[in-house]
Design a protein around this motif. Sequence first.
Motif, mmCIF file in Angstrom:
data_model
loop_
_atom_site.group_PDB
_atom_site.id
_atom_site.type_symbol
_atom_site.label_atom_id
_atom_site.label_comp_id
_atom_site.label_asym_id
_atom_site.label_seq_id
_atom_site.Cartn_x
_atom_site.Cartn_y
_atom_site.Cartn_z
ATOM 1 N N UNK A 1 0.806 -1.222 0.000
ATOM 2 C CA UNK A 1 0.000 0.000 0.000
ATOM 3 C C UNK A 1 0.832 1.261 0.000
ATOM 4 N N UNK A 2 0.145 2.366 -0.154
ATOM 5 C CA UNK A 2 0.791 3.670 -0.251
ATOM 6 C C UNK A 2 1.512 4.062 1.040
ATOM 7 N N UNK A 3 1.140 3.458 2.145
ATOM 8 C CA UNK A 3 1.775 3.783 3.417
ATOM 9 C C UNK A 3 3.032 2.953 3.671
ATOM 10 N N UNK A 4 3.460 2.197 2.686
ATOM 11 C CA UNK A 4 4.695 1.412 2.757
ATOM 12 C C UNK A 4 5.563 1.765 1.546
ATOM 13 N N UNK A 5 6.133 2.985 1.541
ATOM 14 C CA UNK A 5 6.882 3.419 0.353
ATOM 15 C C UNK A 5 8.117 2.566 0.065
ATOM 16 N N UNK A 6 8.801 2.087 1.095
ATOM 17 C CA UNK A 6 9.980 1.248 0.881
ATOM 18 C C UNK A 6 9.580 -0.092 0.251
ATOM 19 N N UNK A 7 8.554 -0.717 0.806
ATOM 20 C CA UNK A 7 8.059 -1.975 0.256
ATOM 21 C C UNK A 7 7.546 -1.812 -1.164
ATOM 22 N N UNK A 8 6.903 -0.682 -1.403
ATOM 23 C CA UNK A 8 6.348 -0.398 -2.732
ATOM 24 C C UNK A 8 7.474 -0.223 -3.762
ATOM 25 N N UNK A 9 8.538 0.478 -3.373
ATOM 26 C CA UNK A 9 9.675 0.686 -4.283
ATOM 27 C C UNK A 9 10.342 -0.650 -4.612
ATOM 28 N N UNK A 10 10.504 -1.498 -3.608
ATOM 29 C CA UNK A 10 11.106 -2.819 -3.835
ATOM 30 C C UNK A 10 10.207 -3.669 -4.733
ATOM 31 N N UNK A 11 8.900 -3.627 -4.481
ATOM 32 C CA UNK A 11 7.958 -4.398 -5.282
ATOM 33 C C UNK A 11 7.991 -3.920 -6.735
ATOM 34 N N UNK A 12 7.978 -2.596 -6.938
ATOM 35 C CA UNK A 12 8.007 -2.039 -8.293
ATOM 36 C C UNK A 12 9.280 -2.446 -9.040
ATOM 37 N N UNK A 13 10.422 -2.391 -8.346
ATOM 38 C CA UNK A 13 11.693 -2.762 -8.978
ATOM 39 C C UNK A 13 11.669 -4.226 -9.402
ATOM 40 N N UNK A 14 11.193 -5.088 -8.520
ATOM 41 C CA UNK A 14 11.139 -6.526 -8.834
ATOM 42 C C UNK A 14 10.130 -6.804 -9.944
ATOM 43 N N UNK A 15 8.970 -6.160 -9.871
ATOM 44 C CA UNK A 15 7.917 -6.412 -10.857
ATOM 45 C C UNK A 15 8.345 -5.994 -12.269
ATOM 46 N N UNK A 16 9.269 -5.025 -12.381
ATOM 47 C CA UNK A 16 9.779 -4.602 -13.692
ATOM 48 C C UNK A 16 10.614 -5.696 -14.365
ATOM 49 N N UNK A 17 11.037 -6.688 -13.595
ATOM 50 C CA UNK A 17 11.840 -7.787 -14.141
ATOM 51 C C UNK A 17 10.969 -8.941 -14.628
ATOM 52 N N UNK A 18 9.657 -8.784 -14.560
ATOM 53 C CA UNK A 18 8.726 -9.845 -14.950
ATOM 54 C C UNK A 18 9.049 -10.356 -16.349
ATOM 55 N N UNK A 19 9.106 -11.676 -16.482
ATOM 56 C CA UNK A 19 9.378 -12.297 -17.772
ATOM 57 C C UNK A 19 10.845 -12.626 -17.986
ATOM 58 N N UNK A 20 11.735 -12.066 -17.156
ATOM 59 C CA UNK A 20 13.160 -12.366 -17.270
ATOM 60 C C UNK A 20 13.416 -13.757 -16.684
ATOM 61 N N UNK A 21 14.167 -14.570 -17.381
ATOM 62 C CA UNK A 21 14.463 -15.913 -16.877
ATOM 63 C C UNK A 21 15.367 -15.823 -15.652
ATOM 64 N N UNK A 22 15.338 -16.863 -14.851
ATOM 65 C CA UNK A 22 16.189 -16.900 -13.657
ATOM 66 C C UNK A 22 17.660 -16.841 -14.052
ATOM 67 N N UNK A 23 18.027 -17.532 -15.122
ATOM 68 C CA UNK A 23 19.415 -17.551 -15.571
ATOM 69 C C UNK A 23 19.861 -16.165 -16.031
ATOM 70 N N UNK A 24 19.006 -15.470 -16.768
ATOM 71 C CA UNK A 24 19.339 -14.120 -17.225
ATOM 72 C C UNK A 24 19.480 -13.183 -16.032
ATOM 73 N N UNK A 25 18.586 -13.319 -15.051
ATOM 74 C CA UNK A 25 18.659 -12.479 -13.853
ATOM 75 C C UNK A 25 19.952 -12.752 -13.092
ATOM 76 N N UNK A 26 20.336 -14.013 -12.994
ATOM 77 C CA UNK A 26 21.599 -14.351 -12.319
ATOM 78 C C UNK A 26 22.778 -13.700 -13.032
ATOM 79 N N UNK A 27 22.811 -13.818 -14.356
ATOM 80 C CA UNK A 27 23.911 -13.256 -15.136
ATOM 81 C C UNK A 27 23.961 -11.744 -14.987
ATOM 82 N N UNK A 28 22.815 -11.085 -15.069
ATOM 83 C CA UNK A 28 22.766 -9.632 -14.934
ATOM 84 C C UNK A 28 23.176 -9.206 -13.518
ATOM 85 N N UNK A 29 22.808 -9.989 -12.512
ATOM 86 C CA UNK A 29 23.188 -9.698 -11.131
ATOM 87 C C UNK A 29 24.709 -9.758 -10.981
ATOM 88 N N UNK A 30 25.328 -10.817 -11.500
ATOM 89 C CA UNK A 30 26.785 -10.973 -11.427
ATOM 90 C C UNK A 30 27.467 -9.783 -12.104
#
Length: 90
Positions: free
Chosen positions: A48-77
Amino acid sequence: MGLQEDFDAAAKEATEKLPDSVTNDEKLELYALFKQANEGDCSTSQPGIFDPKGRAKWNAWNKKKGMSKEEAMQKYVEFVASLKAKHGTK
């Protein structure tokens, strides 16, 4: 080393060696790539709007939707390596 080992090593470096000068945006990118690599697409409801930190983390993660786990691992490294170079850590 294989991708999983590289990813595990990068995760350890990110938590132990990156300095406090890492920006919030960089931290959100690390979080999002880590979550995508470990759990896949975001499957929780948006905080919710009263959890700005949680919302920012959720938005960042949700933008990665559709990325494979392997691609995410490689990009993280690669992202951890770029942060180490940028912030002067070894």
